[in-house]
Design a protein around this motif. Sequence first.
Motif, PDB file in Angstrom:
ATOM      1  N   THR A  57       0.815  -1.213   0.000  1.00 49.99           N
ATOM      2  CA  THR A  57       0.000   0.000   0.000  1.00 49.99           C
ATOM      3  C   THR A  57       0.847   1.261   0.000  1.00 49.99           C
ATOM      4  OG1 THR A  57      -0.146  -0.073   2.410  1.00 49.99           O
ATOM      5  CG2 THR A  57      -1.887  -1.177   1.183  1.00 49.99           C
ATOM      6  N   TYR A  58       0.280   2.307  -0.549  1.00 47.81           N
ATOM      7  CA  TYR A  58       0.973   3.584  -0.683  1.00 47.81           C
ATOM      8  C   TYR A  58      -0.017   4.708  -0.392  1.00 47.81           C
ATOM      9  CZ  TYR A  58       4.271   0.545  -3.005  1.00 47.81           C
ATOM     10  OH  TYR A  58       5.141  -0.468  -3.279  1.00 47.81           O
ATOM     11  N   TYR A  59       0.496   5.776   0.225  1.00 47.88           N
ATOM     12  CA  TYR A  59      -0.365   6.883   0.626  1.00 47.88           C
ATOM     13  C   TYR A  59       0.316   8.219   0.363  1.00 47.88           C
ATOM     14  CZ  TYR A  59      -2.644   3.160   3.271  1.00 47.88           C
ATOM     15  OH  TYR A  59      -3.274   1.988   3.634  1.00 47.88           O
ATOM     16  N   SER A  60      -0.505   9.226   0.114  1.00 47.97           N
ATOM     17  CA  SER A  60       0.041  10.576   0.052  1.00 47.97           C
ATOM     18  C   SER A  60       0.350  11.033   1.470  1.00 47.97           C
ATOM     19  CB  SER A  60      -0.967  11.527  -0.590  1.00 47.97           C
ATOM     20  OG  SER A  60      -2.118  11.664   0.229  1.00 47.97           O
ATOM     21  N   ASP A  61       1.241  11.982   1.598  1.00 48.06           N
ATOM     22  CA  ASP A  61       1.614  12.477   2.919  1.00 48.06           C
ATOM     23  C   ASP A  61       0.411  13.088   3.639  1.00 48.06           C
ATOM     24  OD1 ASP A  61       4.925  13.629   1.951  1.00 48.06           O
ATOM     25  OD2 ASP A  61       4.206  11.665   2.592  1.00 48.06           O
ATOM     26  N   SER A  62      -0.524  13.642   2.886  1.00 48.37           N
ATOM     27  CA  SER A  62      -1.656  14.330   3.503  1.00 48.37           C
ATOM     28  C   SER A  62      -2.637  13.379   4.192  1.00 48.37           C
ATOM     29  CB  SER A  62      -2.389  15.166   2.448  1.00 48.37           C
ATOM     30  OG  SER A  62      -2.906  14.338   1.421  1.00 48.37           O
ATOM     31  N   VAL A  63      -2.608  12.102   3.836  1.00 53.07           N
ATOM     32  CA  VAL A  63      -3.556  11.157   4.440  1.00 53.07           C
ATOM     33  C   VAL A  63      -2.871  10.030   5.201  1.00 53.07           C
ATOM     34  CG1 VAL A  63      -5.159  11.640   2.550  1.00 53.07           C
ATOM     35  CG2 VAL A  63      -3.780   9.558   2.478  1.00 53.07           C
ATOM     36  N   LYS A  64      -1.563   9.959   5.120  1.00 52.82           N
ATOM     37  CA  LYS A  64      -0.830   8.876   5.780  1.00 52.82           C
ATOM     38  C   LYS A  64      -1.118   8.877   7.273  1.00 52.82           C
ATOM     39  CE  LYS A  64       3.030   8.235   3.823  1.00 52.82           C
ATOM     40  NZ  LYS A  64       4.420   8.401   3.338  1.00 52.82           N
ATOM     41  N   GLY A  65      -1.443   7.701   7.798  1.00 53.75           N
ATOM     42  CA  GLY A  65      -1.759   7.577   9.219  1.00 53.75           C
ATOM     43  C   GLY A  65      -3.228   7.760   9.533  1.00 53.75           C
ATOM     44  N   ARG A  66      -3.993   8.257   8.568  1.00 50.38           N
ATOM     45  CA  ARG A  66      -5.434   8.463   8.783  1.00 50.38           C
ATOM     46  C   ARG A  66      -6.271   7.581   7.875  1.00 50.38           C
ATOM     47  NH1 ARG A  66      -7.654  13.190   7.473  1.00 50.38           N
ATOM     48  NH2 ARG A  66      -6.121  13.721   5.864  1.00 50.38           N
ATOM     49  N   PHE A  67      -5.771   7.286   6.677  1.00 49.57           N
ATOM     50  CA  PHE A  67      -6.516   6.473   5.707  1.00 49.57           C
ATOM     51  C   PHE A  67      -5.866   5.100   5.592  1.00 49.57           C
ATOM     52  CE2 PHE A  67      -8.338  10.097   2.818  1.00 49.57           C
ATOM     53  CZ  PHE A  67      -8.843  10.732   3.948  1.00 49.57           C
ATOM     54  N   THR A  68      -6.685   4.086   5.320  1.00 48.04           N
ATOM     55  CA  THR A  68      -6.191   2.734   5.121  1.00 48.04           C
ATOM     56  C   THR A  68      -6.860   2.134   3.892  1.00 48.04           C
ATOM     57  OG1 THR A  68      -5.914   2.445   7.508  1.00 48.04           O
ATOM     58  CG2 THR A  68      -5.884   0.457   6.141  1.00 48.04           C
ATOM     59  N   ILE A  69      -6.039   1.679   2.954  1.00 52.16           N
ATOM     60  CA  ILE A  69      -6.564   1.038   1.754  1.00 52.16           C
ATOM     61  C   ILE A  69      -6.415  -0.471   1.899  1.00 52.16           C
ATOM     62  CG2 ILE A  69      -4.371   1.135   0.490  1.00 52.16           C
ATOM     63  CD1 ILE A  69      -6.000   1.737  -2.055  1.00 52.16           C
TER      64      ILE A  69
END
Length: 125
Positions: A57-69
Motif C-alpha cells: 500500500t501507498y499513501y500521500s503524505d496528507s492522508v498517511k496515518g489516517r486512511f487505510t486502503i
Amino acid sequence: VQLQASGGGLVQPGGSLRLSCVASGFTFELYAIGWFRQAPGKEREGVSCIMYSDASTYYSDSVKGRFTISRDNAKKTVYLQMDSLKPEDTAVYYCATDPPSFCPVWFESLEVGHRGQGTQVTVSS
C-alpha cells in the motif's frame, strides 16, 4: 472495465467514512487500484494505491496515518477507510486502474486509465 465507487457522504471533522470501489469486466486480482480526489478549483490529488501482487500500500503524505486502503479479491472490491477526517479532505473521490499500474510511481504522474463515477465526501460541522 467498470469501477463503481460508493460510500461518500457528509461527516463532521474527526469522523470516519469507508469508501468502496467495486470492479467488473477485468481480472481484478491482476491490477493495481488507486484512489484520487478532486476538489473544486484544485488539482487532482493522489490519495492511495494498492498493488495487485503483494497488496502493498501507498499513501500521500496528507492522508498517511489516517486512511487505510485494502482489497478483497474475492469480492473484486477495494476499500478506503478514512478516519480523523478534516475539512480539507472534502472532495469527489474516484477509484482508478491501468493506470495506476505500478503504485510507487503513480503519485508522480497521476495518469488515470479507467475510473469510476466518483463519490462525494464532505467534511463539515
